[in-house]
Scaffold this motif. Structure first.
Motif, PDB file in Angstrom:
ATOM      1  N   UNK A 100       0.781  -1.245   0.000  1.00  0.00           N
ATOM      2  CA  UNK A 100       0.000   0.000   0.000  1.00  0.00           C
ATOM      3  C   UNK A 100       0.818   1.304   0.000  1.00  0.00           C
ATOM      4  N   UNK A 101       1.854   1.407   0.851  1.00  0.00           N
ATOM      5  CA  UNK A 101       2.539   2.704   0.897  1.00  0.00           C
ATOM      6  C   UNK A 101       3.259   3.051  -0.399  1.00  0.00           C
ATOM      7  N   UNK A 102       3.482   2.047  -1.252  1.00  0.00           N
ATOM      8  CA  UNK A 102       4.280   2.250  -2.464  1.00  0.00           C
ATOM      9  C   UNK A 102       3.442   2.369  -3.723  1.00  0.00           C
ATOM     10  N   UNK A 103       2.132   2.330  -3.569  1.00  0.00           N
ATOM     11  CA  UNK A 103       1.292   2.319  -4.769  1.00  0.00           C
ATOM     12  C   UNK A 103       1.139   3.731  -5.335  1.00  0.00           C
ATOM     13  N   UNK A 104       1.349   3.858  -6.655  1.00  0.00           N
ATOM     14  CA  UNK A 104       1.120   5.138  -7.343  1.00  0.00           C
ATOM     15  C   UNK A 104      -0.307   5.159  -7.867  1.00  0.00           C
ATOM     16  N   UNK A 105      -0.955   6.300  -7.708  1.00  0.00           N
ATOM     17  CA  UNK A 105      -2.375   6.428  -8.062  1.00  0.00           C
ATOM     18  C   UNK A 105      -2.591   7.438  -9.179  1.00  0.00           C
ATOM     19  N   UNK A 106      -3.339   7.017 -10.197  1.00  0.00           N
ATOM     20  CA  UNK A 106      -3.772   7.934 -11.247  1.00  0.00           C
ATOM     21  C   UNK A 106      -5.120   8.498 -10.829  1.00  0.00           C
ATOM     22  N   UNK A 118      -7.256   5.209  -9.733  1.00  0.00           N
ATOM     23  CA  UNK A 118      -6.856   3.909 -10.258  1.00  0.00           C
ATOM     24  C   UNK A 118      -5.374   3.685  -9.936  1.00  0.00           C
ATOM     25  N   UNK A 120      -1.561   1.921 -10.158  1.00  0.00           N
ATOM     26  CA  UNK A 120      -0.644   1.300 -11.107  1.00  0.00           C
ATOM     27  C   UNK A 120      -0.096   0.039 -10.454  1.00  0.00           C
ATOM     28  N   UNK A 121      -0.085  -1.063 -11.173  1.00  0.00           N
ATOM     29  CA  UNK A 121       0.277  -2.361 -10.575  1.00  0.00           C
ATOM     30  C   UNK A 121       1.656  -2.309  -9.919  1.00  0.00           C
ATOM     31  N   UNK A 153       5.398  -0.642 -10.885  1.00  0.00           N
ATOM     32  CA  UNK A 153       5.758   0.611 -10.210  1.00  0.00           C
ATOM     33  C   UNK A 153       5.606   0.451  -8.702  1.00  0.00           C
ATOM     34  N   UNK A 155       6.450   2.998  -5.646  1.00  0.00           N
ATOM     35  CA  UNK A 155       6.935   4.351  -5.413  1.00  0.00           C
ATOM     36  C   UNK A 155       7.697   4.425  -4.085  1.00  0.00           C
ATOM     37  N   UNK A 157      10.520   5.414  -1.351  1.00  0.00           N
ATOM     38  CA  UNK A 157      11.166   6.689  -1.063  1.00  0.00           C
ATOM     39  C   UNK A 157      12.551   6.529  -0.468  1.00  0.00           C
ATOM     40  N   UNK A 168      10.163   2.416 -10.986  1.00  0.00           N
ATOM     41  CA  UNK A 168       9.605   1.567 -12.032  1.00  0.00           C
ATOM     42  C   UNK A 168      10.685   0.558 -12.383  1.00  0.00           C
TER      43      UNK A 168
ATOM     44  N   UNK B 105      -2.633  11.187 -15.351  1.00  0.00           N
ATOM     45  CA  UNK B 105      -1.738  11.839 -14.388  1.00  0.00           C
ATOM     46  C   UNK B 105      -1.701  11.096 -13.058  1.00  0.00           C
ATOM     47  N   UNK B 108      -0.714  10.841  -6.650  1.00  0.00           N
ATOM     48  CA  UNK B 108      -0.554  10.341  -5.276  1.00  0.00           C
ATOM     49  C   UNK B 108       0.306   9.094  -5.256  1.00  0.00           C
ATOM     50  N   UNK B 110       0.840   6.010  -2.291  1.00  0.00           N
ATOM     51  CA  UNK B 110       0.316   5.625  -0.996  1.00  0.00           C
ATOM     52  C   UNK B 110      -0.772   6.610  -0.620  1.00  0.00           C
TER      53      UNK B 110
END
Lengths: 498, 498
Positions: A100-106, A118, A120-121, A153, A155, A157, A168, B105, B108, B110
């Motif tokens: 969860x903490x690493x998920x990128x969201x569109x 949505x 990104x896997x 992906x 994300x 830090x 990625x 785009x 976000x 996490x």
């Protein structure tokens, strides 16, 4: 070559050479070598990197091997979407907690907000398994064995590092479903063996095949196997993983089937992956203070041929000999290139190809021409030999084979020297302080691993279990755990992760 | 055969067969055929689709061909990030205008908002060219020729269609830079020829090589060439595009170099791509009311062997003959599979493999066994022939070659029949109403194309130029434009786009 050494009127000597040493400042050395070796270009978005042809070539060679092997296992390629809806992503709780903490969201397209964000896997278990549920009805639909080559992906830090931790990355992910646990168990190890071969046969890196502890296993899975690399200084790198997911995802995603007798059953699943991280591990293990060192089996250029002209010598004859040498080698299936640039000195070219890690350099000067020979210089150990042009292909093949084997042997030796067997907590602490990778008898209890972590916290990072080797040394009756004093159940490697 | 027809106790006859006809309801037929043919699974995010092994296999075969061809041209594979920052994306104004509404785009990761939103590549010109600027210094760095195989995202909202218009798709994108326009021009056509070969040699689809009008060219480029497919009903599909970007991006991204004389120059660039759209076009052109029709060159399974047991016959002998047939064919490099499932009737299997478009079916029944022969049934035209098993490989190869050629010939015939040459506006309107693809003399003025669009607006969609064929028919002196009455400059195809 005498000619090359004397003619030192280098036109452009700038920009070559590394400013950091591998033993002194590993992190800086690594960043520098991947850039100067033209593997990577840093990108204007942090944690993303450009894979240049020099690294993509390595990836492609491994891909050809692995793809052919899994096709023999009747695994088929497919492609699932990059995007996953939040409801599906969150279906398996343990699993999503891990990512969860690493998920990128569109959240937007063009100037419009999406109705629902949505993801990104970060991996495709939850992307794929709703469809496994749809496609699998009866025992005849099993096994279902899919693989995809794609980007994912995460994300992250913390301390992005080219190949090793990037936001990625490219990988293959295999996802399979079986009627029985036995079939799943068998495949986990079959794939793990392929990963071993990628590391040992292609990248010339020795690995330990092992099983992860409960704390370190894949989130939501049953058990995780991996090939572990000892990168020195007591740090392990997870080389690739082959997970048995058990029936946990099958339960969440309702992947059921009817068996021969008409009874309902739930599938057993695996997932397994290796990524472009392999390339970074290779750089770390083999690279030196002159730059990259590429194992011949994965090098896009295995042999570089450099002319060494001398003032009164037959320059055209030398250039022709270089071209002919490349032709002969290429026809024999050896990846060879000549470097005939006239604005660089031979010495400058040597440095550049050493930086790029080309396994074998062939130099051709006036003396070589006269003697119908070429000089060969190995990248791995610098050793030189003259070989007759009549016998070129065979000898170059032998040299390349020797380089491949030497790299693996050297890495093994180094690895073995850095492993310490311990039996007590004091020995463990000493070995950890000496930056050893540690093999210790362990009770295999999660609480004890947590406790080890707690007790070793510090600026170097806490110690953790790396894996329990599948090939276990003998564990005499009555052996006790190094950390808890309880009866030991297995030998386990410990260290810090990189 | 006789056996198969009589034994009609089908156990599971459900779910096969299409409910729509290609000629009556093309859109519904297409959606149904890609799903029932197991090419595609619809996904829970609109506009995204799962590529199942049956379609990925086609993609992989084309990829092996194209990748080898571009490697011969010294083009190297690389991988650039999926993400691009908004400042870079927006650097070339015309270009971004063409893509802006479709850009997804990421805002976000996490639970945290990103400092600045990051775009997902709709294409990689702006991703790559800042680094071209960095890597290209002198004429010796040229040409720079890169390619990548990757996914791109265009968040379209209008009428998503599997393969043809999907929000994410797979493609290759080539990006090259040259010292001179001549080199760039030459490469544009070299690549266009490879695209023609993919369509004509692999997918058995005739294409027109042509140049796009100013209105239809790639946003920000100098000129666009394409291979255009006539999918019937006056609709053209852009099959693949090869763009000369001129020096426009070079100016924006400052991609300069010093030539041999020490003078500053700006590079000339190309970009070119083909995508998984190719597969959709193939389905549309060859598919029929029984399902997919796959050209042998791209079919994962070229031959399916079905046993046709009969009650008193030697069932084991028939099954063995099937297995032996598959072995013989496989050893000869033909992709063959047997279907020995015992819970389906031969008739049900025929329907399923017809739905999946396998080019050739081999049936083996008691009579065939007795006569040492097999029965071959072509998917494309249903014709049947018995061939001796002694001579199996050669005859199957010939049959597959014939099928490949027949598909191309049939598609050509249909294409030619649907093209109408017109010279006046009235003829143009008539031909458009008759759903023809139109070849007309044109003045090549942007205002006139806008006017044609305006004047043909309607529920079918406005007409637009498709391309001006590179091979121009003769244009007699004094020919006037069909739309403006001005002197015609070239023959141009017009139609509606799909």
């Amino acid at each position: 070559m005498a000619g090359g050494k004397k003619k030192k009127e280098v036109k452009k000597e700038t920009g070559l050479g590394l400013s950091f040493k591998k033993d002194e400042n590993f992190g800086e050395w690594y960043s520098e070598v991947v850039v100067h070796g033209e593997m990577i270009e840093y990108y204007d978005i942090s944690g993303c990197y450009i894979l240049r042809p020099w690294s993509m070539g390595i990836w492609e060679i491994m891909q050809v091997f692995f793809d052919a092997e899994i096709k023999k296992m009747k695994i088929k390629n497919c492609y699932f979407p990059l995007f996953v809806s939040s409801s599906v992503l969150e279906k398996e709780k343990d699993h999503i907690e891990g990512f969860a903490p690493e998920v990128a969201w569109v959240t937007k397209s063009g100037k419009s907000d999406l109705e629902i964000p949505i993801a990104i896997r970060p991996t495709s278990e939850t992307v794929m398994y709703p469809y496994f549920s749809k496609w699998i009805r009866g025992h005849r639909d099993l096994p279902l064995k899919l693989n995809q080559w794609c980007n994912v992906v995460r994300w992250e830090f913390s301390n992005p590092t080219p190949f090793i931790r990037s936001r990625e990355f490219l990988w293959q992910e295999g996802h399979t479903a079986f009627a029985t646990k036995e079939e799943a168990d068998e495949e986990v190890l079959q794939v793990l063996e392929l990963y071993r071969r990628i590391y040992e046969e292609f990248l010339a890196i020795p690995v330990i095949k092992g099983k992860k502890s409960e704390m370190e296993k894949f989130a939501g899975g049953l058990y995780t196997t991996s090939v572990e690399v000892n990168k020195g200084h007591g740090r392990g790198v997870q080389g690739a993983t082959s997970h048995c997911l058990g029936q946990n995802f099958a339960k969440m995603f309702e992947i059921n089937f009817e068996n021969e007798k008409g009874e309902k059953g739930m599938v057993w699943q695996n997932s397994w992956a290796y990524s472009t991280r392999t390339i970074g591990v290779m750089v770390m293990v083999h690279g030196d203070d002159k730059g990259l060192v590429l194992p011949p089996k994965v090098a896009s250029v295995q042999v570089v041929v450099v002319p060494v002209p001398y003032k009164d010598a037959d320059t055209q004859g030398i250039l022709d000999a270089c071209t002919a040498t490349v032709e002969t080698l290429s026809e024999a299936g050896i990846r060879a290139e000549s470097d005939l640039r006239d604005n660089y000195s031979p010495g400058w070219k040597y440095s550049q190809w050493e930086m790029k890690g080309v396994p074998l350099r062939i130099e051709i000067g006036p003396k070589d021409l006269a003697n119908n020979q070429v000089r060969c210089v190995r990248r791995d150990n610098g050793s030189k030999s003259d070989i007759k042009r009549d016998n070129l292909v065979e000898q170059v093949k032998t040299l390349l084979d020797n380089i491949q084997q030497s790299l693996l042997d050297a890495a093994k030796q180094k690895r073995d020297a850095s492993v310490q067997v311990v039996k007590t907590w004091d020995e463990f602490k000493d070995a950890l302080a000496q930056k050893k990778m540690i093999l210790a008898p362990w009770c295999d209890e999660e609480e004890v691993e947590k406790d080890v972590k707690e007790r070793t916290r510090g600026e170097m990072g806490a110690a953790k279990s790396l894996c329990s080797p599948l090939e276990q040394p003998e564990l005499p009756e009555g052996t006790i755990c190094f950390a808890s004093g309880k009866p030991a159940k297995k030998w386990t490697y410990w260290g810090r992760s990189y």
